[in-house]
Design an enzyme around this catalytic site. Sequence first.
Site, short mmCIF file in Angstrom:
data_model
loop_
_atom_site.label_atom_id
_atom_site.label_comp_id
_atom_site.label_asym_id
_atom_site.label_seq_id
_atom_site.Cartn_x
_atom_site.Cartn_y
_atom_site.Cartn_z
N LYS A 20 51.38 24.61 45.80
CA LYS A 20 52.41 25.56 46.22
C LYS A 20 53.55 24.87 46.95
O LYS A 20 54.69 25.28 46.83
CB LYS A 20 51.81 26.67 47.10
CG LYS A 20 51.05 27.71 46.29
CD LYS A 20 50.98 29.05 47.00
CE LYS A 20 50.24 30.06 46.14
NZ LYS A 20 49.93 31.30 46.87
N LYS A 31 45.95 27.50 34.47
CA LYS A 31 45.47 28.84 34.85
C LYS A 31 46.52 29.90 34.55
O LYS A 31 47.71 29.67 34.75
CB LYS A 31 45.17 28.81 36.36
CG LYS A 31 44.51 30.04 36.91
CD LYS A 31 44.39 29.97 38.44
CE LYS A 31 45.71 30.27 39.13
NZ LYS A 31 45.58 30.58 40.57
N LYS A 82 49.95 34.96 38.13
CA LYS A 82 50.91 36.06 38.22
C LYS A 82 52.31 35.58 38.57
O LYS A 82 53.27 36.30 38.38
CB LYS A 82 50.43 37.17 39.17
CG LYS A 82 50.09 36.76 40.58
CD LYS A 82 49.59 37.98 41.39
CE LYS A 82 49.03 37.63 42.74
NZ LYS A 82 47.69 37.61 43.05
P1 TYM Z 1 45.01 35.88 44.30
O1 TYM Z 1 45.75 37.06 44.77
O2 TYM Z 1 45.76 34.68 43.84
O3 TYM Z 1 44.03 36.27 43.14
C1 TYM Z 1 43.12 37.36 43.28
C2 TYM Z 1 41.79 37.01 42.63
O4 TYM Z 1 41.98 36.72 41.23
C3 TYM Z 1 41.37 35.48 40.92
N1 TYM Z 1 42.16 34.85 39.84
C4 TYM Z 1 41.66 34.44 38.67
N2 TYM Z 1 40.41 34.46 38.17
C5 TYM Z 1 40.22 33.97 36.92
N3 TYM Z 1 41.23 33.48 36.16
C6 TYM Z 1 42.50 33.44 36.62
N4 TYM Z 1 43.49 32.97 35.86
C7 TYM Z 1 42.75 33.94 37.93
N5 TYM Z 1 43.88 34.06 38.68
C8 TYM Z 1 43.49 34.61 39.85
C9 TYM Z 1 41.43 34.68 42.20
O5 TYM Z 1 40.46 33.65 42.21
C10 TYM Z 1 41.14 35.76 43.23
O6 TYM Z 1 39.74 35.99 43.32
N6 TYM Z 1 43.52 33.60 48.53
C11 TYM Z 1 43.25 34.70 47.61
C12 TYM Z 1 43.28 36.06 48.28
C13 TYM Z 1 42.41 36.18 49.48
C14 TYM Z 1 41.01 36.30 49.50
C15 TYM Z 1 40.65 36.43 50.86
C16 TYM Z 1 40.04 36.31 48.50
C17 TYM Z 1 42.83 36.24 50.78
N7 TYM Z 1 41.77 36.38 51.60
C18 TYM Z 1 39.30 36.56 51.24
C19 TYM Z 1 38.70 36.45 48.89
C20 TYM Z 1 38.35 36.56 50.25
C21 TYM Z 1 44.28 34.70 46.51
O7 TYM Z 1 45.33 34.15 46.64
O8 TYM Z 1 43.95 35.44 45.41
#
Ligand code: TYM
Length: 331
Positions: free
Chosen positions: A115, A197, A200
């Site tokens: 990032k 990957k 979004k």
């Molecule tokens: P975020 O918002 O980027 O993504 C949300 C969830 O989607 C999963 N994910 C994917 N899984 C499979 N293939 C993909 N291409 C893909 N893209 C995204 C992510 O692994 C995630 O589970 N840091 C986290 C948010 C967060 C969080 C937490 C998660 C903040 N606090 C506490 C769990 C527990 C994040 O940026 O997810």
Amino acid sequence: MLGDKKVVFSGVQPSGNLTIGNYLGAIKNFSRFSEEYKTFYCVVDLHAITVRQVPAELRRRTYETLALYMACGLDEQKNTLFVQSHVPAHAELGWMLDCYTMFGELSRMTQFKDKSAKHSENINAGLFTYPTLMASDILLYQTDLVPVGIDQKQHLELARDIANRFNQVYGNTFAIPEGYIPQDTMKIMSLAEPTSKMSKSDTNQNAVVYILDSKDDIIRKFKKAVTDSEAEVRFSEEKPGVSNLITIYRAFTGKTVEEVEREFAGRGYGDFKLAVGEACADGLAAVRDEFARLMADKAHLEAVMKAGADEAAYYARKTMSKVRRKIGFVN
Ligand code: TYM
């Protein structure tokens, strides 16, 4: 544990339109825990501002992410659904845990490196300490299990390290969380560049299928998906594009790899891509309808987030009072 129930916590950032990666890697799995676990599903808006957000969009996406949770099968009576910034203890514990997290540990986080390369004009301190805030989300609720995609594994391991460190200094304070990372769908790949990957924040709209895309858009995007020149539907590391499509198809149909390979044996990629697009669009149709229904009633969404925040704050307070006492803050 909370009472006699194990705890599940997960979160999604309201930082863009949610993709089928978010769905298959995380959100789709959330509802399977609702009966047996105490579940907390959070819209992590504090995390989202580590990258600049347009205020009106952030606000809209916060509602949308909550509505998507519900549209994906999370019943607000059986799950605590809430917005991170509504429970100030997340930020408060985040600060405290910063003081038990090493500069070196945060420097090694691959997401930080990625990032900061991508947003070189805004490498802010929040981007750096993002994983401690995530640890705070998880540890605040004595979480046992965290359903996430594989890209969050490193952050989760850091949360465990921080919890263990704190427990070693002060005695047992936090539960040590485990990840729940689905074998098959832990990393859904970009349709345009199947070695990276699906994200979004990708600017190539053809690379990403959004949960709320129309059926036509979904089919069009899968038709354009990058494959290879072999014209054989076979799951293999050497065929990242086709393998990704097989994974997505399986996730929506419940078929095995062998069944998919047999189904498309001797048929071209055209047929296959169309079938994947249709399975995906049909699999998401109910989510889309339910989402539209939920978004039409903002007052209800607000009631859900308010009740969720009250419930979450109740449990967060318990952990916080323990933490304060252990650290030595005056009550
Ligand atoms: P975020 O918002 O980027 O993504 C949300 C969830 O989607 C999963 N994910 C994917 N899984 C499979 N293939 C993909 N291409 C893909 N893209 C995204 C992510 O692994 C995630 O589970 N840091 C986290 C948010 C967060 C969080 C937490 C998660 C903040 N606090 C506490 C769990 C527990 C994040 O940026 O997810």
